[in-house]
Scaffold this active site. Structure first.
Site, short mmCIF file in Angstrom:
data_model
loop_
_atom_site.label_atom_id
_atom_site.label_comp_id
_atom_site.label_asym_id
_atom_site.label_seq_id
_atom_site.Cartn_x
_atom_site.Cartn_y
_atom_site.Cartn_z
N GLU A 95 0.83 -1.15 0.03
CA GLU A 95 -0.14 -0.15 -0.09
C GLU A 95 1.00 1.33 -0.07
OE1 GLU A 95 -4.18 -1.35 2.19
OE2 GLU A 95 -2.69 -0.84 3.52
N CYS A 108 3.19 8.77 1.10
CA CYS A 108 3.78 7.77 2.09
C CYS A 108 3.91 6.54 1.46
CB CYS A 108 2.73 7.86 3.35
SG CYS A 108 3.14 6.65 4.31
N CYS A 115 6.54 -6.46 7.45
CA CYS A 115 7.74 -5.65 8.34
C CYS A 115 7.91 -6.92 9.40
CB CYS A 115 7.10 -4.56 8.97
SG CYS A 115 8.30 -3.63 9.88
N CYS A 119 6.31 -4.09 16.26
CA CYS A 119 6.22 -3.34 16.99
C CYS A 119 4.75 -3.63 17.91
CB CYS A 119 6.14 -1.78 16.77
SG CYS A 119 7.78 -1.48 16.18
N CYS A 122 1.43 -1.91 16.23
CA CYS A 122 1.52 -1.67 14.83
C CYS A 122 0.85 -2.89 13.88
CB CYS A 122 2.76 -1.46 13.98
SG CYS A 122 2.97 -1.05 12.30
N GLY A 164 6.76 -1.59 6.26
CA GLY A 164 8.19 -1.92 6.18
C GLY A 164 9.17 -0.93 6.99
N SER A 219 11.33 6.41 15.33
CA SER A 219 10.36 5.94 16.13
C SER A 219 10.95 5.47 17.51
CB SER A 219 9.67 4.71 15.61
OG SER A 219 9.21 5.05 14.42
N LEU A 220 10.51 6.34 18.53
CA LEU A 220 10.94 6.34 19.88
C LEU A 220 10.11 5.52 20.79
CD1 LEU A 220 13.83 7.14 21.33
CD2 LEU A 220 12.42 8.95 22.37
N HIS A 221 9.06 6.02 20.76
CA HIS A 221 7.53 5.40 21.74
C HIS A 221 8.02 5.24 23.01
CE1 HIS A 221 6.49 5.40 17.69
NE2 HIS A 221 7.04 4.39 17.14
N ASN A 295 -3.62 4.91 16.55
CA ASN A 295 -4.56 4.50 16.10
C ASN A 295 -4.96 3.22 16.33
OD1 ASN A 295 -4.75 6.90 14.03
ND2 ASN A 295 -2.79 6.23 13.31
N CYS A 338 -1.43 5.76 10.14
CA CYS A 338 -0.02 5.00 10.93
C CYS A 338 -0.55 3.86 11.11
CB CYS A 338 0.56 6.08 11.67
SG CYS A 338 1.13 7.64 10.83
N1 SAH Z 1 9.30 1.07 10.08
C1 SAH Z 1 9.54 2.67 10.03
C2 SAH Z 1 8.04 3.34 9.50
C3 SAH Z 1 6.61 2.86 9.92
S1 SAH Z 1 5.09 3.88 10.05
C4 SAH Z 1 9.22 3.08 11.58
O1 SAH Z 1 8.85 2.40 12.41
O2 SAH Z 1 9.48 4.21 11.96
C5 SAH Z 1 5.47 5.24 10.75
C6 SAH Z 1 5.08 5.71 12.18
O3 SAH Z 1 3.83 5.06 12.51
C7 SAH Z 1 6.18 4.83 13.07
O4 SAH Z 1 6.49 5.81 13.99
C8 SAH Z 1 5.17 3.81 13.72
O5 SAH Z 1 5.59 3.49 14.97
C9 SAH Z 1 3.83 4.34 13.90
N2 SAH Z 1 2.71 3.93 14.11
C10 SAH Z 1 2.64 2.34 13.82
N3 SAH Z 1 1.34 1.81 14.43
C11 SAH Z 1 0.85 2.92 14.95
C12 SAH Z 1 -0.49 3.03 15.37
N4 SAH Z 1 -1.51 2.04 15.40
N5 SAH Z 1 -1.14 4.28 15.61
C13 SAH Z 1 -0.20 5.37 15.43
N6 SAH Z 1 0.97 5.20 14.97
C14 SAH Z 1 1.79 4.06 14.38
#
Ligand code: SAH
Length: 360
Positions: A95, A108, A115, A119, A122, A164, A219-221, A295, A338
């Site tokens: 996609e 995007c 992937c 995480c 995700c 990915g 992507s710290l989180h 999300n 996302c």
């Molecule tokens: N693999 C890369 C690109 C991924 S998508 C990465 O991890 O950075 C871009 C962002 O969306 C990332 O920061 C990812 O952690 C975030 N993301 C993934 N699932 C999500 C969700 N359910 N809600 C909000 N953000 C999310």
């Protein structure tokens, strides 16, 4: 006749195409013309490349292919976000998403089918990894979106935030960026491209040495090793501290900053203590924070915090001088936001119907 496999021009940088032409006895400069057709006008049929001689066009069509993903379907959200389901030559599906007016126009794109990072919040991670995309497939998404949206010749940004992990497919991703940057094609500047990564450290160190540099988003989180180990499994291999050290060393031009993405999960990482820890962690790094309220999706065992929680978190960052923004998620009604990109691989023949695993 055509039993020899044709060279796929979509996978070539300009210099490689020049060499390929030369080895077939053609003049190198035709490569620039071909790049112009492909990346400035979206033409992938040699017969239509009217500034090349008839005979040359016929020879090129025999020797080269320009593989381009097929659009299986596109869905437009109420907010204008449009999600494209694309089919690759081997039938695998990915996609890519167009996000308008943010205020810029943003494409995007994906870097892998699925992937491997898994995480916890995700959906794409649920698919597992099927394969890497090629450089041609990554850059090809941009061509297809530009064509479908009538955006050749207009300005747009690219974010590598689709399916990915770009640094888990390093060579193809960087090659795709060089193709997109070529002045005879899209001529994208690094400032218009953002690479988002969980922080695959050896690859991040390599990225730091690249001549062509996209913006970096991490992507710290999470703000502790334990918390990040749980949410972003690769942290068990490349920990938070080493990641932030690598960010400190990352070469930034004047006024450039690293974006730190922070998905907000209710009662998991959304407390005032988390916010204060985040302030301390980012001390001395030229960065800004982008908060991503989760999300939600079926099968994801986390909840989105209330707006008040998100705002309180943002306020603490701002009060301590950290630049912060809250990402308004786009395209949620079409599952284009996302972490919501997921396709079920079809092991049947290409053309088999895609099943979206998620319910609206
Ligand atoms: N693999 C890369 C690109 C991924 S998508 C990465 O991890 O950075 C871009 C962002 O969306 C990332 O920061 C990812 O952690 C975030 N993301 C993934 N699932 C999500 C969700 N359910 N809600 C909000 N953000 C999310």
């Amino acid at each position: 006749m055509q039993s020899l496999p044709r060279t796929n021009v979509a996978d070539l940088e300009l210099a490689e195409l020049e060499q390929a032409l030369e080895s077939l006895g053609h003049r190198q400069f035709h490569a620039r013309q071909i790049f112009g057709w492909i990346y400035r006008r979206g033409v992938t049929n040699f017969a239509l490349m009217s500034d090349l001689g008839q005979e040359l066009r016929a020879q090129l069509a025999g020797a080269f292919a320009i593989d381009t993903p097929d659009v299986v379907r596109s869905e437009k959200s109420q907010d204008g976000t449009t999600k494209f389901l694309l089919r690759l030559m081997d039938g695998k599906q990915i996609e890519a998403v167009f996000i308008p007016d943010t205020p810029s126009q943003t494409f995007c794109v994906s870097t892998q089918v699925g992937c491997a990072m898994k995480c916890g919040f995700c959906l794409t991670g649920r698919m597992g990894i099927e394969r890497n995309l090629t450089a041609g497939e990554i850059a090809g998404q941009v061509r297809v979106l530009a064509r479908e949206l009538g955006m050749f010749g207009t300005r747009f940004n690219i974010v590598l935030m689709g399916m990915g992990e770009p640094l888990h497919n390093y060579d193809a991703t960087m090659k795709a960026l060089r193709i997109l940057a070529d002045e005879h094609g899209f001529a994208m500047s690094g400032r218009r491209i953002t690479l988002s990564t969980v922080g695959v450290l050896p690859a991040l160190e390599r990225l730091a040495t690249e001549p062509f540099m996209p913006n970096l988003a991490i992507s710290l989180h999470a703000t502790t090793e334990e918390q990040r180990d749980a949410l972003v499994p690769i942290n068990r291999k490349y920990g938070l501290k080493e990641l932030l050290d690598a960010c400190r060393r990352f070469p930034l031009k004047r006024r450039e900053r690293i974006t730190f993405e922070y998905v907000m999960l209710r009662d998991v990482n959304d407390t005032p203590e988390d916010a204060r820890r985040l302030v301390r962690l980012l001390h001395g790094i030229r960065g800004k924070v982008n908060l991503l309220p989760l999300n939600e999706a079926a099968g994801i065992p986390f909840e989105r915090p209330s707006d008040e929680r998100v705002n309180a978190f943002a306020r603490i960052l701002a009060e301590h001088g950290v630049t912060v923004s809250v990402r308004t998620s786009r395209g949620r009604d079409i599952r284009a936001a996302c972490g919501q990109l997921i396709t079920e691989s079809t092991r049947q023949a290409p053309g088999a119907r895609l099943a979206l695993l998620m319910k609206p």
